[in-house]
Design an enzyme around this catalytic site. Structure first.
Site, mmCIF file in Angstrom:
data_model
loop_
_atom_site.group_PDB
_atom_site.id
_atom_site.type_symbol
_atom_site.label_atom_id
_atom_site.label_comp_id
_atom_site.label_asym_id
_atom_site.label_seq_id
_atom_site.Cartn_x
_atom_site.Cartn_y
_atom_site.Cartn_z
ATOM 1 N N MET A 1 19.084 55.965 14.020
ATOM 2 C CA MET A 1 18.788 57.400 14.033
ATOM 3 C C MET A 1 18.108 57.825 12.744
ATOM 4 O O MET A 1 17.084 58.491 12.764
ATOM 5 C CB MET A 1 20.068 58.210 14.235
ATOM 6 C CG MET A 1 19.884 59.706 14.177
ATOM 7 S SD MET A 1 21.407 60.596 14.552
ATOM 8 C CE MET A 1 22.503 60.020 13.275
ATOM 9 N N CYS A 2 18.668 57.464 11.601
ATOM 10 C CA CYS A 2 18.133 57.820 10.282
ATOM 11 C C CYS A 2 18.236 59.328 10.026
ATOM 12 O O CYS A 2 18.412 60.126 10.939
ATOM 13 C CB CYS A 2 16.691 57.370 10.094
ATOM 14 S SG CYS A 2 16.404 55.614 10.353
ATOM 15 N N ARG A 3 18.130 59.676 8.785
ATOM 16 C CA ARG A 3 18.053 61.058 8.334
ATOM 17 C C ARG A 3 17.160 61.083 7.100
ATOM 18 O O ARG A 3 17.188 60.151 6.288
ATOM 19 C CB ARG A 3 19.453 61.627 7.987
ATOM 20 C CG ARG A 3 20.290 61.963 9.216
ATOM 21 C CD ARG A 3 19.694 63.141 9.935
ATOM 22 N NE ARG A 3 20.406 63.566 11.130
ATOM 23 C CZ ARG A 3 19.996 63.301 12.363
ATOM 24 N NH1 ARG A 3 18.928 62.542 12.543
ATOM 25 N NH2 ARG A 3 20.637 63.765 13.405
ATOM 26 N N ASN A 45 24.486 56.080 9.424
ATOM 27 C CA ASN A 45 23.236 55.622 8.815
ATOM 28 C C ASN A 45 23.577 54.734 7.623
ATOM 29 O O ASN A 45 23.517 55.163 6.466
ATOM 30 C CB ASN A 45 22.402 56.831 8.394
ATOM 31 C CG ASN A 45 22.004 57.681 9.585
ATOM 32 O OD1 ASN A 45 21.208 57.269 10.426
ATOM 33 N ND2 ASN A 45 22.579 58.872 9.677
ATOM 34 N N ASN A 120 12.234 59.075 11.166
ATOM 35 C CA ASN A 120 13.574 59.323 11.702
ATOM 36 C C ASN A 120 13.464 59.205 13.208
ATOM 37 O O ASN A 120 12.866 60.057 13.866
ATOM 38 C CB ASN A 120 14.042 60.714 11.265
ATOM 39 C CG ASN A 120 15.294 61.176 11.968
ATOM 40 O OD1 ASN A 120 15.931 60.432 12.699
ATOM 41 N ND2 ASN A 120 15.654 62.432 11.767
#
Length: 250
Positions: A1-3, A45, A120
């Site tokens: 997902m990442c941010r 994450n 992202n």
């Protein structure tokens, strides 16, 4: 997902941007609040992180600090974040797409000259994307990729467009359009800065911005204790400086 997060404004300690605020990027690494629509639950994450910044005053940079460990596992970060100041920052925490490499080179931000790039999201079957979009990469472009990942591939696709003089927003929008044509379920929140402007796309994941006084922050999730956050509509392109903010459909 990442941010991820990008900031332009008066020089501030990195800690004030990344670790100190309520629901900071640091907290989003282990407790994200806005899960993608395709996910049943938020993703941790924990596959690495990176920070890119432009040192104030001398036109240098960008400088990057990237690790393949979770951001909370880096004992050096609190001390560094307290003393490093910058008025232009791009940072990200990573949840790796299956099949991608796990070394620190796979952690955003990626560098394109003075540009910093982050992704992202996730691209299914990303290894076949160049062929499926009729955009085969040259040997030089393949060898120039910083990592074996969907994000590095998207960065290379963006670099190709910038190299022929396409404006940044147009380049990012075209990468999103071509990728989603071949991969309709791809999530493509792209984020770039050169230390003077920010460009970002929202396609499938959350994106917010906060423009106050002489600063602009663009982030995957807002800090609840800071007033003025606004959500970017899905399928949109955001172009911002410390003075202007524009949002248009992709």
């Amino acid at each position: 997902m990442c941010r991820h997060l990008a900031y332009l404004g008066p020089p501030r300690p990195l800690a004030e941007l990344l670790t100190d605020p309520a629901h900071s990027l640091y907290e989003q690494s282990y407790a994200p609040a806005h899960a993608p629509q395709q996910a049943e639950a938020p993703t941790v994450n924990a596959d690495g992180f990176g920070i890119g910044w432009y040192p104030p005053g001398n036109g240098a940079g960008p400088v990057r600090y990237r690790r393949s460990v979770p951001i909370w596992a880096d004992a050096n970060l609190p001390g560094l974040a307290a003393v490093i100041h910058s008025g232009a920052v791009l940072a990200a925490v990573r949840a790796a797409t299956p099949g991608t490499s796990h070394d620190e080179a796979a952690s955003a931000p990626f560098a394109l000259g003075r540009w910093l790039f982050s992704h992202n999201g996730s691209v299914p079957r990303w290894e076949l994307l160049p062929a499926d979009t009729d955009e085969p990469l040259t040997a030089a472009e393949l060898l120039g990729m910083e990592a074996r990942s969907d994000s590095a591939l998207l960065c290379a696709m963006t670099a190709r467009r910038l190299a022929v003089g396409r404006p940044l927003g147009e380049a990012l929008a075209d990468v999103v359009r071509r990728t989603t044509t071949a991969r309709p379920t791809a999530r493509l929140n792209l984020l770039m800065t050169d230390g003077h402007a920010i460009a970002a796309t929202r396609h499938g994941n959350s994106l917010w911005y906060r423009a106050v006084s002489d600063e602009i922050t663009v982030a995957s999730e807002p800090a609840p204790d800071e007033p003025g956050w606004r959500e970017v509509p899905d399928h949109s392109l955001l172009l911002a400086t410390t003075r202007t903010t524009e949002i248009e459909p992709l």
